[in-house]
Structure formats: C-alpha cells, structure tokens
Design a protein around this motif. Structure first.
Motif, PDB file in Angstrom:
ATOM      1  N   HIS A   1       1.089  -1.016   0.154  1.00  0.00           N
ATOM      2  CA  HIS A   1       0.036   0.281  -0.444  1.00  0.00           C
ATOM      3  C   HIS A   1       0.574   1.176   0.465  1.00  0.00           C
ATOM      4  O   HIS A   1       0.616   2.394  -0.461  1.00  0.00           O
ATOM      5  N   GLY A   2       2.064   0.709   0.365  1.00  0.00           N
ATOM      6  CA  GLY A   2       2.611   1.860   0.372  1.00  0.00           C
ATOM      7  C   GLY A   2       3.117   2.551  -0.213  1.00  0.00           C
ATOM      8  O   GLY A   2       3.697   3.640  -1.222  1.00  0.00           O
ATOM      9  N   PHE A   3       3.583   1.546  -2.023  1.00  0.00           N
ATOM     10  CA  PHE A   3       3.914   1.382  -3.447  1.00  0.00           C
ATOM     11  C   PHE A   3       2.842   2.371  -4.149  1.00  0.00           C
ATOM     12  O   PHE A   3       2.977   3.400  -4.169  1.00  0.00           O
ATOM     13  N   LYS A   4       1.687   1.817  -3.637  1.00  0.00           N
ATOM     14  CA  LYS A   4       0.668   2.439  -4.516  1.00  0.00           C
ATOM     15  C   LYS A   4       0.255   3.847  -4.010  1.00  0.00           C
ATOM     16  O   LYS A   4      -0.141   4.688  -5.283  1.00  0.00           O
ATOM     17  N   VAL A   5       0.063   4.465  -2.913  1.00  0.00           N
ATOM     18  CA  VAL A   5       0.098   5.592  -2.490  1.00  0.00           C
ATOM     19  C   VAL A   5       1.890   6.351  -3.373  1.00  0.00           C
ATOM     20  O   VAL A   5       1.623   7.747  -3.501  1.00  0.00           O
ATOM     21  N   TYR A   6       2.817   6.169  -3.115  1.00  0.00           N
ATOM     22  CA  TYR A   6       3.669   6.477  -3.785  1.00  0.00           C
ATOM     23  C   TYR A   6       3.433   6.718  -5.180  1.00  0.00           C
ATOM     24  O   TYR A   6       3.735   7.832  -5.984  1.00  0.00           O
ATOM     25  N   LEU A   7       3.085   6.060  -6.557  1.00  0.00           N
ATOM     26  CA  LEU A   7       3.085   5.601  -7.313  1.00  0.00           C
ATOM     27  C   LEU A   7       1.349   6.863  -7.182  1.00  0.00           C
ATOM     28  O   LEU A   7       1.260   7.466  -8.749  1.00  0.00           O
ATOM     29  N   LYS A   8       0.156   7.230  -6.814  1.00  0.00           N
ATOM     30  CA  LYS A   8      -0.632   8.112  -6.702  1.00  0.00           C
ATOM     31  C   LYS A   8       0.709   9.824  -6.464  1.00  0.00           C
ATOM     32  O   LYS A   8       0.009  10.348  -7.262  1.00  0.00           O
ATOM     33  N   ALA A   9       1.107   9.659  -5.590  1.00  0.00           N
ATOM     34  CA  ALA A   9       1.212  10.979  -4.758  1.00  0.00           C
ATOM     35  C   ALA A   9       2.891  11.282  -4.592  1.00  0.00           C
ATOM     36  O   ALA A   9       2.911  12.537  -4.422  1.00  0.00           O
ATOM     37  N   GLY A  10       3.842   9.928  -4.934  1.00  0.00           N
ATOM     38  CA  GLY A  10       5.558  10.300  -4.523  1.00  0.00           C
ATOM     39  C   GLY A  10       5.195  10.437  -2.833  1.00  0.00           C
ATOM     40  O   GLY A  10       4.195  10.902  -2.360  1.00  0.00           O
ATOM     41  N   PHE A  11       6.012  11.253  -2.396  1.00  0.00           N
ATOM     42  CA  PHE A  11       6.213  11.428  -1.086  1.00  0.00           C
ATOM     43  C   PHE A  11       6.250  12.293  -0.809  1.00  0.00           C
ATOM     44  O   PHE A  11       6.436  13.872  -1.247  1.00  0.00           O
ATOM     45  N   PRO A  12       5.871  13.013   0.511  1.00  0.00           N
ATOM     46  CA  PRO A  12       5.907  14.325   0.653  1.00  0.00           C
ATOM     47  C   PRO A  12       7.727  14.902   0.634  1.00  0.00           C
ATOM     48  O   PRO A  12       8.190  14.666   1.657  1.00  0.00           O
ATOM     49  N   LEU A  13       7.702  15.865   0.755  1.00  0.00           N
ATOM     50  CA  LEU A  13       8.278  17.053   0.927  1.00  0.00           C
ATOM     51  C   LEU A  13       9.382  17.133   2.249  1.00  0.00           C
ATOM     52  O   LEU A  13       8.582  18.063   3.228  1.00  0.00           O
ATOM     53  N   LEU A  14      10.622  16.270   2.556  1.00  0.00           N
ATOM     54  CA  LEU A  14      10.618  16.905   3.765  1.00  0.00           C
ATOM     55  C   LEU A  14      11.982  18.096   4.353  1.00  0.00           C
ATOM     56  O   LEU A  14      13.261  17.904   3.514  1.00  0.00           O
ATOM     57  N   GLN A  15      11.456  18.847   4.009  1.00  0.00           N
ATOM     58  CA  GLN A  15      12.097  20.101   4.191  1.00  0.00           C
ATOM     59  C   GLN A  15      11.919  20.836   5.648  1.00  0.00           C
ATOM     60  O   GLN A  15      10.683  20.895   6.246  1.00  0.00           O
ATOM     61  N   ARG A  16      12.830  21.447   5.963  1.00  0.00           N
ATOM     62  CA  ARG A  16      12.639  22.402   7.251  1.00  0.00           C
ATOM     63  C   ARG A  16      12.019  23.758   7.583  1.00  0.00           C
ATOM     64  O   ARG A  16      10.454  23.862   7.626  1.00  0.00           O
ATOM     65  N   SER A  17      12.013  24.284   6.077  1.00  0.00           N
ATOM     66  CA  SER A  17      10.756  25.507   5.549  1.00  0.00           C
ATOM     67  C   SER A  17      10.066  24.530   4.478  1.00  0.00           C
ATOM     68  O   SER A  17       9.582  23.964   3.529  1.00  0.00           O
ATOM     69  N   GLY A  18       8.503  24.854   5.176  1.00  0.00           N
ATOM     70  CA  GLY A  18       7.114  24.391   4.190  1.00  0.00           C
ATOM     71  C   GLY A  18       7.077  23.160   4.731  1.00  0.00           C
ATOM     72  O   GLY A  18       6.560  22.452   3.607  1.00  0.00           O
ATOM     73  N   PHE A  19       7.767  22.379   5.813  1.00  0.00           N
ATOM     74  CA  PHE A  19       7.371  20.909   5.830  1.00  0.00           C
ATOM     75  C   PHE A  19       6.236  20.710   6.066  1.00  0.00           C
ATOM     76  O   PHE A  19       5.335  20.244   5.701  1.00  0.00           O
ATOM     77  N   LEU A  20       5.937  21.662   6.954  1.00  0.00           N
ATOM     78  CA  LEU A  20       3.740  21.301   7.746  1.00  0.00           C
ATOM     79  C   LEU A  20       3.012  21.019   5.916  1.00  0.00           C
ATOM     80  O   LEU A  20       1.860  21.174   6.422  1.00  0.00           O
ATOM     81  N   GLN A  21       3.113  22.554   5.360  1.00  0.00           N
ATOM     82  CA  GLN A  21       2.770  23.287   4.401  1.00  0.00           C
ATOM     83  C   GLN A  21       2.970  21.825   3.499  1.00  0.00           C
ATOM     84  O   GLN A  21       1.522  21.141   2.878  1.00  0.00           O
ATOM     85  N   ASN A  22       3.892  21.810   3.144  1.00  0.00           N
ATOM     86  CA  ASN A  22       4.024  20.254   1.781  1.00  0.00           C
ATOM     87  C   ASN A  22       3.695  18.805   2.856  1.00  0.00           C
ATOM     88  O   ASN A  22       3.098  18.341   1.767  1.00  0.00           O
ATOM     89  N   LEU A  23       3.186  18.491   3.336  1.00  0.00           N
ATOM     90  CA  LEU A  23       2.763  17.707   4.718  1.00  0.00           C
ATOM     91  C   LEU A  23       1.704  17.456   4.267  1.00  0.00           C
ATOM     92  O   LEU A  23       1.109  16.300   4.264  1.00  0.00           O
ATOM     93  N   GLN A  24       0.558  19.009   4.555  1.00  0.00           N
ATOM     94  CA  GLN A  24      -1.175  18.835   4.746  1.00  0.00           C
ATOM     95  C   GLN A  24      -1.274  19.021   3.148  1.00  0.00           C
ATOM     96  O   GLN A  24      -2.066  18.043   3.041  1.00  0.00           O
ATOM     97  N   SER A  25      -0.345  19.555   1.703  1.00  0.00           N
ATOM     98  CA  SER A  25      -1.329  19.168   0.737  1.00  0.00           C
ATOM     99  C   SER A  25      -0.831  17.586   0.486  1.00  0.00           C
ATOM    100  O   SER A  25      -1.298  17.502  -0.642  1.00  0.00           O
ATOM    101  N   TRP A  26      -0.061  17.520   0.503  1.00  0.00           N
ATOM    102  CA  TRP A  26       0.003  15.825   0.522  1.00  0.00           C
ATOM    103  C   TRP A  26      -0.971  14.734   1.275  1.00  0.00           C
ATOM    104  O   TRP A  26      -1.362  13.758   0.487  1.00  0.00           O
ATOM    105  N   LEU A  27      -1.146  15.460   2.126  1.00  0.00           N
ATOM    106  CA  LEU A  27      -1.860  14.242   3.126  1.00  0.00           C
ATOM    107  C   LEU A  27      -4.071  14.767   2.142  1.00  0.00           C
ATOM    108  O   LEU A  27      -4.192  14.045   2.258  1.00  0.00           O
TER     109      LEU A  27
END
Length: 361
Positions: free
Chosen positions: A177-203
C-alpha cells in the motif's frame, strides 16, 4: 564521471557539510585526512551530484580537497589573540582544542530521513522507468504474497507459524500500500521550511484513500497479537487486484482459460458484495476490540485508535457507501432492542454523535 566538481567544491562554506562534519567522530590514531576525504566523497555524491563516483577519487590525495578547510583553520588560528605570557619570552603550552560538538539530534534525524527518502525514491524511480507493466507485476507479486501469508495465518495447525505469518502479512501490506501511495502522489517533501504545508498538501491528496488508510491499519496492529478479522479486507482486495492482473496479462494461458476465467467472472459479478463484506469485517473488528476489553487481551489505546480509524472510513469516498450500508443493517437488526432500554439508548446516542462529529454532522 568527472571529479573536477568535487575537487573545486567549497566544502568550508557549505553549512550542510559543516553540520555533517561536526557529527563525525575520528578514532584516535587514525588518519584523519583520509577518513574525512572518504566522508566528503560520499556526502558529495549524496547531496550534490548523484552521478559522481566516490571511487574515482578514493586513491587520490585528499590534500587538495581539504584546501578550503585548512585555509579556514589557518585563518582562525592567526586571528586568535596572543597570550600575554608569551611576550615575556615564556612559551605557553597550547590549549587542547575542544572536541567537535556532536550533531544536534534534530538535524541528525532530518539528515537521516533525507538520505533514506532519496534512496527509496531512487529505487522506486528506477522501478517505474521499466514501464507500467513492470510496476504492475511488482504489485501483483505483493498481492500474491499477501494471499499466501493470509492462508498461512488462518491455518489452525501451527500457532507459531500463524503468528509469524501475521507479522509478515502486515509488513507486506505496509510495503504494497505504501508503493501504491507513492505511485499516486510520491513522497511528501522533507524540508525544514514549509514542511507542515507540504505534508498537509500531500495528505489532502492521499489522506482519504484506502491505500493510506490500510497503511495506518497495518501499522496499528503490527505490534499487537493477531486479530484475524483484520486480515480479511486486505486479503479480499489483494485477490481482486491479482485476478485483474492475470486477466489482463495471461488471458491466453491454458490454465487461466480453464480455471481462472470462471473465478474472475465470479469475482467480478460479486464485487459489490465483497466490498460490503469488507466493510462488515472492518466494523466487526471494532466490536471485537470492545469485547476484548473484558479479557486479558484488552488494548485500550488500540481500541481508541481503531474506532477513530473507523470514523475516517465512514467518511472516505472509497468506503463510505459500503460502511453506511453495514451500519444501516446493524441499526435494523439491533436498533429495536436497544430502544427498549433507555440507558443503552442514551449511551448509543452519545457514541453516534461522537462518531459522526468527524464529518461535521
């Protein structure tokens, strides 16, 4: 792959390298320049140029690559004030240089997460480059593994084998199921600046999908003793995905024509029923956990988390229709008896308001 970029790179002015360098501990008596040179080559490949080959500079002298560091150290020493005692002609012993501070825990965790993410992304990208057929074949293999592990878990002859299969089943579920999620939307960007915004957009893109919700389900039950009803919905979906792959790719096979086509036709004609049974198994697991609260296998935190997970399934676009059908059926069968007991009715009403509060209703 040229190494000119490595030799000319200014490591001394790179904050990421300096932070990484601070966490390297050199054993006493070892060649510090040679060790740092190897770390630089690997770090340069990981963070700057993925096409760079560390082996191309492994046998070269590290002196030129440490020029900037040496210059920085020299300038620092020349700027230090001269001790007053040295003016009297007495030579003062040099102070021992303080040991390099270890890398902060947060920075080390971020750096490690970035490295793991890059390795996984590189592997999945290489897998995807071989074409969609290769990707679907990989998913089919994972689905077949889930089916086989579910059968081993449900067999009643060997309890130890059943528990081992339970663990491997949930781990395989996380991967598939993790592979399927990656195929659909990739991984969330792990950056200090804007991490929460990137994670929220990915979710927002994957938060309501069955794949991410089954990742949460597998993670919740992985450290627990086996609850066999959890295996049912994941296995049913794996069976449907596996048969869909075989129907598309091995339709000319003799064994498929003789046995597989009939089974696939049966599954296709009963797909809606299967999804309703899946919803029933998921809801039944919730009531089973409540019943287990009165036994030695009680798991209070797991029960709370699972019922919150059921709330997300109730409002999930993939499962809402079937979950509401099952809840309606439960109300038809049990509701008349509950309404005869006012105390139970008030408790059920409170539970319903809590359950439906996630959707704002």
């Amino acid at each position: 792959m040229t190494s000119e970029g490595f030799w000319s790179y200014d490591f001394a002015s790179d904050d990421c390298w300096n932070t990484y360098r601070a966490g390297i501990q050199i054993p006493p008596g070892r060649d510090e320049d040679s060790i740092i040179h190897k770390y630089k080559a690997k770090w340069y490949q990981r963070e700057v140029d993925n096409a760079f080959d560390p082996g191309s500079v492994s046998n070269a002298t590290p002196q030129s690559s440490t020029t900037h560091d040496a210059a920085a150290d020299t300038s620092t020493r020349t700027q230090e004030p001269t001790p007053a005692a040295s003016t009297s002609g007495q030579e003062q012993p040099e102070k021992a240089s303080p040991q390099a501070a270890p890398m902060p825990t947060a920075a080390h965790a971020v750096s490690a997460a970035k490295g793991i993410r890059k390795r996984i992304t590189r592997f999945l990208s290489q897998l995807s480059k071989h074409g969609s057929k290769s990707t679907q074949t990989t998913l089919c293999c994972l689905h077949v593994m889930l089916i086989m592990l579910a059968m081993l878990h449900l067999q009643p002859l060997n309890r130890k084998l059943s528990q081992t299969a339970w663990i491997y089943f949930l781990q395989t579920s996380l991967v598939s199921h993790g592979f399927k999620v990656y195929l659909k939307a990739g991984f969330p960007l792990l950056q200090r600046s804007g991490f929460l915004q990137n994670l929220q957009s990915w979710l927002q893109r994957v938060g309501t999908t069955t794949d991410l919700q089954y990742i949460m389900l597998s993670a919740m039950f992985l450290p627990q003793q086996s609850v066999s009803l959890v295996v049912v919905p994941i296995t049913v979906l794996a069976v449907y995905h596996a048969f869909a792959y075989y129907a598309k790719n091995v339709s000319n096979n003799g064994l498929w024509r003789r046995y597989g086509m009939q089974a696939h036709a049966f599954l296709a004609s009963h797909q809606r029923d299967a999804l309703v049974y899946n919803a029933g198994a998921e809801i039944g697991t919730g009531f089973l956990l409540i019943a287990m609260m009165f036994t030695a296998r009680r798991a209070i935190l797991l029960t709370f988390l699972y019922w919150n997970w059921l709330r997300t399934r109730y409002f999930s676009p993939d499962a809402a229709t079937y979950h509401r059908m099952v809840w309606s059926l439960i109300d038809q069968k049990v509701g008349p008896y509950v309404r005869r007991v006012p105390i139970l009715m008030s408790g059920v009403g409170y539970a319903q308001r809590w359950f439906l509060s996630l959707g704002g209703t």
